[in-house]
Design a protein around this motif. Structure first.
Motif, PDB file in Angstrom:
ATOM      1  N   PRO A 288       0.825  -1.213   0.000  1.00 29.23           N
ATOM      2  CA  PRO A 288       0.000   0.000   0.000  1.00 29.23           C
ATOM      3  C   PRO A 288       0.859   1.263   0.000  1.00 29.23           C
ATOM      4  N   ALA A 289       0.431   2.259  -0.738  1.00 34.51           N
ATOM      5  CA  ALA A 289       1.155   3.532  -0.794  1.00 34.51           C
ATOM      6  C   ALA A 289       1.240   4.140   0.597  1.00 34.51           C
ATOM      7  N   GLY A 290       2.421   4.683   0.906  1.00 32.50           N
ATOM      8  CA  GLY A 290       2.587   5.401   2.160  1.00 32.50           C
ATOM      9  C   GLY A 290       3.030   4.577   3.337  1.00 32.50           C
ATOM     10  N   ILE A 291       3.222   3.266   3.172  1.00 35.50           N
ATOM     11  CA  ILE A 291       3.632   2.471   4.342  1.00 35.50           C
ATOM     12  C   ILE A 291       5.065   2.781   4.755  1.00 35.50           C
ATOM     13  N   ALA A 292       5.870   3.259   3.830  1.00 36.13           N
ATOM     14  CA  ALA A 292       7.268   3.610   4.119  1.00 36.13           C
ATOM     15  C   ALA A 292       7.679   4.707   3.154  1.00 36.13           C
ATOM     16  N   GLY A 293       8.730   5.429   3.516  1.00 33.96           N
ATOM     17  CA  GLY A 293       9.208   6.505   2.660  1.00 33.96           C
ATOM     18  C   GLY A 293      10.273   6.060   1.689  1.00 33.96           C
ATOM     19  N   TYR A 294      10.377   4.779   1.419  1.00 29.74           N
ATOM     20  CA  TYR A 294      11.439   4.258   0.570  1.00 29.74           C
ATOM     21  C   TYR A 294      11.039   2.892   0.039  1.00 29.74           C
ATOM     22  N   ALA A 295      11.664   2.490  -1.069  1.00 27.26           N
ATOM     23  CA  ALA A 295      11.594   1.115  -1.550  1.00 27.26           C
ATOM     24  C   ALA A 295      12.782   0.355  -0.983  1.00 27.26           C
ATOM     25  N   LEU A 296      12.660  -0.960  -0.897  1.00 33.27           N
ATOM     26  CA  LEU A 296      13.750  -1.774  -0.362  1.00 33.27           C
ATOM     27  C   LEU A 296      13.969  -2.991  -1.238  1.00 33.27           C
ATOM     28  N   GLU A 297      15.262  -3.315  -1.447  1.00 32.28           N
ATOM     29  CA  GLU A 297      15.673  -4.362  -2.379  1.00 32.28           C
ATOM     30  C   GLU A 297      15.574  -5.755  -1.778  1.00 32.28           C
ATOM     31  N   THR A 298      14.512  -6.065  -1.068  1.00 32.48           N
ATOM     32  CA  THR A 298      14.361  -7.385  -0.470  1.00 32.48           C
ATOM     33  C   THR A 298      14.601  -8.473  -1.520  1.00 32.48           C
ATOM     34  N   GLN A 299      15.247  -9.557  -1.095  1.00 30.81           N
ATOM     35  CA  GLN A 299      15.796 -10.535  -2.045  1.00 30.81           C
ATOM     36  C   GLN A 299      14.691 -11.178  -2.886  1.00 30.81           C
ATOM     37  N   ASN A 300      14.977 -11.403  -4.152  1.00 28.71           N
ATOM     38  CA  ASN A 300      14.078 -11.931  -5.176  1.00 28.71           C
ATOM     39  C   ASN A 300      13.040 -10.905  -5.627  1.00 28.71           C
ATOM     40  N   ARG A 301      12.351 -10.293  -4.657  1.00 22.42           N
ATOM     41  CA  ARG A 301      11.284  -9.354  -5.032  1.00 22.42           C
ATOM     42  C   ARG A 301      11.310  -8.118  -4.150  1.00 22.42           C
ATOM     43  N   PRO A 302      11.786  -6.988  -4.679  1.00 21.28           N
ATOM     44  CA  PRO A 302      11.825  -5.750  -3.909  1.00 21.28           C
ATOM     45  C   PRO A 302      10.437  -5.309  -3.470  1.00 21.28           C
TER      46      PRO A 302
END
Length: 460
Positions: A288-302
């Motif tokens: 959902p939009a707004g849950i964090a102020g950044y994207a994160l490169e979590t493994q396999n699927r960011p």
């Protein structure tokens, strides 16, 4: 990650850790260290053992926000161990066993100290089982961004960079200790639970659904994720046959379709640029939009907080090589993650009708904020996600390209990712690699002025 910052845990003295260990029922030997003395997070991680596998069994009730968990941590002792520590922030520990035998344990801040009944021999493989429950914490970083366990309207999203993973499972939470994972999570029927790796089972009983995920390639714990909610699952394949598995929150389903339709294309371009994809599948989680102020490169699927644009997608997919497969030895080496992912954006722009990397470099050269500190020496923990780490880090790579030429630079990109595939590396490893691959060139000014030097270097 894409953000332009993290809380230093309060240090517990080594003498306290030793004192806690001394209570352990007559066991003699050496306790594992509480913390790996990371330059920015000295209490993150623990000494004396190396984790090889995490088996996490979780049950989450969104209405009460209660998480119940069992973590089985399989590890190898790197010294004779009378006690060992796991990182766990909050949550209530009900019991701990080592190889099936009840063990004494103690909590002190983020440290869970475990004292097995019998000393563990150096080289021995052992299993620590921790049963725990409670309301997982959301950690607020100095820049106001949040990590750890982020509650949403219909579930939660777990994000771990740099230390948030300890908010939902106990472990050796430092990027230098990578392991494989099995995660089984039960949620109310109608919700989906998505994690790293590949789906390995799904069943529904009594109004609750259990999802199992398996990650066989080594993964640093900060790259582990779990998204719970009403997600739409999308499956695809790249032209090379790599499975694409994405989960999109229902609120982002329509907006995300155009950019996620290009995910196979972006992955194929990145493989051509950086080498074979380092994991068994690719994809994305659009939360959902707004849950964090950044994207994160979590493994396999960011994980993206809302629908990303194409450059953000490029950035986080490039991290699968630089940051996820080649992980930092310490948080001082963040520029090796972010400088490479930022330069991937420049390369994409250059090859898809945007500005050339040279033009982007020239424009940044006039921006004083980019030269606030050297990328390889962020002055404080607040600075490890600062613009110099990202953009001046990318400028270091462009200086190397200017010196060696385009062809040799492309070989360096692929070779660096290949040489340290599924491992860890630091800045010294990188500079030595470049000098080894291009021995006829002098990189002294690049290292001294652009990578480690203060202020704006002379224009090349």
């Amino acid at each position: 990650m894409f953000r332009f910052a993290p809380v230093v845990p309060v240090a517990v003295s080594l003498s306290l850790a030793l004192a806690l260990t001394a209570c352990g029922g007559g066991v003699e030997g050496t306790p594992g260290g509480s913390g790996l003395r990371d330059p920015y997070f000295p209490k993150a991680g623990n000494g004396g053992y190396d984790v090889t596998h995490y088996a996490l069994t979780l049950d989450y009730a969104p209405d009460s926000r209660r998480l119940t968990g069992r973590a089985v941590v399989t590890a190898r002792a790197t010294q004779p161990l009378s006690a060992l520590n796991l990182d766990l922030d909050g949550l209530d520990v009900r019991s701990v066993t080592v190889d099936g035998t009840a063990a004494d344990f103690n909590r002190a801040g983020q440290e869970l100290t475990v004292r097995p009944r019998d000393e563990l021999d150096e080289g021995a493989t052992f299993r620590v089982t921790v049963r725990y429950s409670g309301t997982p914490a959301t950690v607020t970083d100095p820049d106001g961004s949040e990590e750890g366990w982020l509650r949403t309207a219909d579930g939660a999203v777990a994000l771990g960079q740099p230390v948030g993973s300890m908010a939902w499972f106990p472990g050796n939470h430092h990027p230098s200790d990578k392991a494989s994972y099995d995660l089984t999570v039960t949620v109310p029927r109608g919700l989906t639970a998505v994690s790293n790796g590949e789906p390995a089972g799904e069943r529904t009983e009594g109004g609750r659904t259990t999802y199992t995920w398996r990650t066989t390639e080594p993964m640093a714990s900060y790259l582990a994720t779990l998204a719970i909610g009403r997600y739409e699952i999308r499956r695809d394949r790249t032209e090379g046959g790599l499975p694409v598995y994405s989960a999109v929150h229902h609120t982002e389903a329509a907006a995300s379709r155009p950019v996620l339709a290009r995910l196979p294309e972006v992955t194929a371009w990145a493989e051509d640029t950086f080498g074979p994809f380092p994991f068994s599948s690719t994809g994305a989680i659009v939360a959902p939009a707004g849950i964090a102020g950044y994207a994160l490169e979590t493994q396999n699927r960011p994980v993206f907080p809302g629908t990303p644009d194409i450059l953000l997608l490029v950035h986080e997919l490039a991290h699968q090589w630089y940051g996820n497969s080649v992980s930092p030895k310490s948080w001082r080496d963040m520029w090796l993650n972010e400088g490479f992912a930022t330069y991937a954006e420049w390369l994409w722009e250059e090859e898809h009708g945007g500005d050339s990397a040279e033009r982007i470099f020239d424009a940044l050269y006039t921006d004083e904020d980019v030269f606030e500190f050297p990328p390889a020496k962020p002055p404080t923990v607040d600075d490890i996600s600062g613009r110099p780490v990202y953009e001046r880090g990318a400028m270091v790579l462009h200086r190397i390209r200017q010196i060696v030429g385009d062809g040799a630079f492309r070989r360096l990109l692929r070779g660096w990712a290949g040489e340290h595939r599924h491992g860890n590396a630091d800045t010294e490893d990188f500079t030595a690699y470049v000098e080894r691959q291009a021995p006829r060139h002098d990189f002294t000014a690049v290292w001294d002025d652009w990578l480690y030097g203060d202020g704006r270097p002379d224009r090349p």
